[in-house]
Motif scaffolding. Sequence first.
Motif, PDB file in Angstrom:
ATOM      1  N   GLU A  52      -7.425  -2.303  14.219  1.00  0.00           N
ATOM      2  CA  GLU A  52      -6.064  -1.786  14.031  1.00  0.00           C
ATOM      3  C   GLU A  52      -5.262  -2.685  13.091  1.00  0.00           C
ATOM      4  O   GLU A  52      -4.530  -2.208  12.223  1.00  0.00           O
ATOM      5  CB  GLU A  52      -5.349  -1.645  15.376  1.00  0.00           C
ATOM      6  CG  GLU A  52      -5.937  -0.583  16.287  1.00  0.00           C
ATOM      7  CD  GLU A  52      -7.207  -1.026  17.016  1.00  0.00           C
ATOM      8  OE1 GLU A  52      -7.501  -2.253  17.096  1.00  0.00           O
ATOM      9  OE2 GLU A  52      -7.940  -0.135  17.489  1.00  0.00           O
ATOM     10  N   GLU A  53      -5.408  -4.005  13.256  1.00  0.00           N
ATOM     11  CA  GLU A  53      -4.691  -4.942  12.380  1.00  0.00           C
ATOM     12  C   GLU A  53      -5.236  -4.861  10.958  1.00  0.00           C
ATOM     13  O   GLU A  53      -4.466  -4.892   9.994  1.00  0.00           O
ATOM     14  CB  GLU A  53      -4.799  -6.370  12.914  1.00  0.00           C
ATOM     15  CG  GLU A  53      -4.133  -7.411  12.035  1.00  0.00           C
ATOM     16  CD  GLU A  53      -2.648  -7.221  11.813  1.00  0.00           C
ATOM     17  OE1 GLU A  53      -2.144  -7.684  10.769  1.00  0.00           O
ATOM     18  OE2 GLU A  53      -1.967  -6.605  12.663  1.00  0.00           O
ATOM     19  N   GLU A  55      -6.576  -2.238   9.544  1.00  0.00           N
ATOM     20  CA  GLU A  55      -6.040  -0.969   9.011  1.00  0.00           C
ATOM     21  C   GLU A  55      -4.604  -1.150   8.548  1.00  0.00           C
ATOM     22  O   GLU A  55      -4.226  -0.694   7.466  1.00  0.00           O
ATOM     23  CB  GLU A  55      -6.084   0.122  10.084  1.00  0.00           C
ATOM     24  CG  GLU A  55      -7.428   0.727  10.319  1.00  0.00           C
ATOM     25  CD  GLU A  55      -7.722   1.896   9.389  1.00  0.00           C
ATOM     26  OE1 GLU A  55      -6.935   2.187   8.461  1.00  0.00           O
ATOM     27  OE2 GLU A  55      -8.771   2.512   9.590  1.00  0.00           O
ATOM     28  N   LYS A  56      -3.810  -1.812   9.374  1.00  0.00           N
ATOM     29  CA  LYS A  56      -2.400  -2.033   9.043  1.00  0.00           C
ATOM     30  C   LYS A  56      -2.274  -2.862   7.769  1.00  0.00           C
ATOM     31  O   LYS A  56      -1.481  -2.532   6.880  1.00  0.00           O
ATOM     32  CB  LYS A  56      -1.706  -2.733  10.215  1.00  0.00           C
ATOM     33  CG  LYS A  56      -0.249  -2.987  10.001  1.00  0.00           C
ATOM     34  CD  LYS A  56       0.362  -3.669  11.218  1.00  0.00           C
ATOM     35  CE  LYS A  56       1.807  -4.032  10.957  1.00  0.00           C
ATOM     36  NZ  LYS A  56       2.396  -4.762  12.084  1.00  0.00           N
ATOM     37  N   GLN A  57      -3.062  -3.931   7.676  1.00  0.00           N
ATOM     38  CA  GLN A  57      -3.011  -4.781   6.489  1.00  0.00           C
ATOM     39  C   GLN A  57      -3.408  -4.020   5.230  1.00  0.00           C
ATOM     40  O   GLN A  57      -2.739  -4.125   4.198  1.00  0.00           O
ATOM     41  CB  GLN A  57      -3.930  -5.992   6.671  1.00  0.00           C
ATOM     42  CG  GLN A  57      -3.433  -7.003   7.656  1.00  0.00           C
ATOM     43  CD  GLN A  57      -4.392  -8.177   7.797  1.00  0.00           C
ATOM     44  OE1 GLN A  57      -5.263  -8.404   6.955  1.00  0.00           O
ATOM     45  NE2 GLN A  57      -4.238  -8.936   8.872  1.00  0.00           N
ATOM     46  N   THR A  59      -3.427  -0.736   4.717  1.00  0.00           N
ATOM     47  CA  THR A  59      -2.449   0.312   4.420  1.00  0.00           C
ATOM     48  C   THR A  59      -1.205  -0.273   3.769  1.00  0.00           C
ATOM     49  O   THR A  59      -0.728   0.236   2.745  1.00  0.00           O
ATOM     50  CB  THR A  59      -2.080   1.082   5.705  1.00  0.00           C
ATOM     51  OG1 THR A  59      -3.273   1.696   6.214  1.00  0.00           O
ATOM     52  CG2 THR A  59      -1.030   2.138   5.430  1.00  0.00           C
ATOM     53  N   THR A  60      -0.682  -1.357   4.340  1.00  0.00           N
ATOM     54  CA  THR A  60       0.511  -2.006   3.785  1.00  0.00           C
ATOM     55  C   THR A  60       0.239  -2.524   2.383  1.00  0.00           C
ATOM     56  O   THR A  60       1.025  -2.313   1.466  1.00  0.00           O
ATOM     57  CB  THR A  60       0.970  -3.153   4.706  1.00  0.00           C
ATOM     58  OG1 THR A  60       1.270  -2.623   5.998  1.00  0.00           O
ATOM     59  CG2 THR A  60       2.194  -3.854   4.146  1.00  0.00           C
ATOM     60  N   TRP A  61      -0.899  -3.182   2.208  1.00  0.00           N
ATOM     61  CA  TRP A  61      -1.255  -3.728   0.908  1.00  0.00           C
ATOM     62  C   TRP A  61      -1.446  -2.608  -0.114  1.00  0.00           C
ATOM     63  O   TRP A  61      -0.972  -2.692  -1.241  1.00  0.00           O
ATOM     64  CB  TRP A  61      -2.528  -4.559   1.038  1.00  0.00           C
ATOM     65  CG  TRP A  61      -3.025  -5.086  -0.265  1.00  0.00           C
ATOM     66  CD1 TRP A  61      -2.542  -6.151  -0.952  1.00  0.00           C
ATOM     67  CD2 TRP A  61      -4.084  -4.553  -1.042  1.00  0.00           C
ATOM     68  NE1 TRP A  61      -3.256  -6.320  -2.109  1.00  0.00           N
ATOM     69  CE2 TRP A  61      -4.213  -5.354  -2.181  1.00  0.00           C
ATOM     70  CE3 TRP A  61      -4.956  -3.483  -0.866  1.00  0.00           C
ATOM     71  CZ2 TRP A  61      -5.172  -5.113  -3.153  1.00  0.00           C
ATOM     72  CZ3 TRP A  61      -5.906  -3.249  -1.832  1.00  0.00           C
ATOM     73  CH2 TRP A  61      -6.005  -4.050  -2.970  1.00  0.00           C
ATOM     74  N   GLN A  63      -0.134   0.347  -0.158  1.00  0.00           N
ATOM     75  CA  GLN A  63       1.139   0.974  -0.510  1.00  0.00           C
ATOM     76  C   GLN A  63       1.926   0.141  -1.518  1.00  0.00           C
ATOM     77  O   GLN A  63       2.647   0.688  -2.344  1.00  0.00           O
ATOM     78  CB  GLN A  63       1.983   1.209   0.737  1.00  0.00           C
ATOM     79  CG  GLN A  63       1.436   2.301   1.622  1.00  0.00           C
ATOM     80  CD  GLN A  63       2.141   2.390   2.967  1.00  0.00           C
ATOM     81  OE1 GLN A  63       2.863   1.485   3.372  1.00  0.00           O
ATOM     82  NE2 GLN A  63       1.913   3.484   3.658  1.00  0.00           N
TER      83      GLN A  63
END
Length: 73
Positions: A52-53, A55-57, A59-61, A63
């Motif tokens: 999950e972390e 994925e978050k990293q 996705t944020t990167w 974007q």
Amino acid sequence: MNQDRVEGNWLQFKGKVKEQWGQLTDDDLDVIAGKRDQLLGKIQERHGVTLEEAEKQVTTWHQSNPTNFFERY
């Protein structure tokens, strides 16, 4: 898109990935070869984070990064 172009773009893109996740090795990046699921797995492994972390990293990167590699291939 032909394979040479994909590989050429990945060579450019992987430098940006390595800047973001410095613990990834050149060998890791060769294995990843532009595959998002492989990138997530290697981030988990090398940086000791959950899926999950990771994925978050990513996705944020992604974007905030002007390169849309994963959208093109």
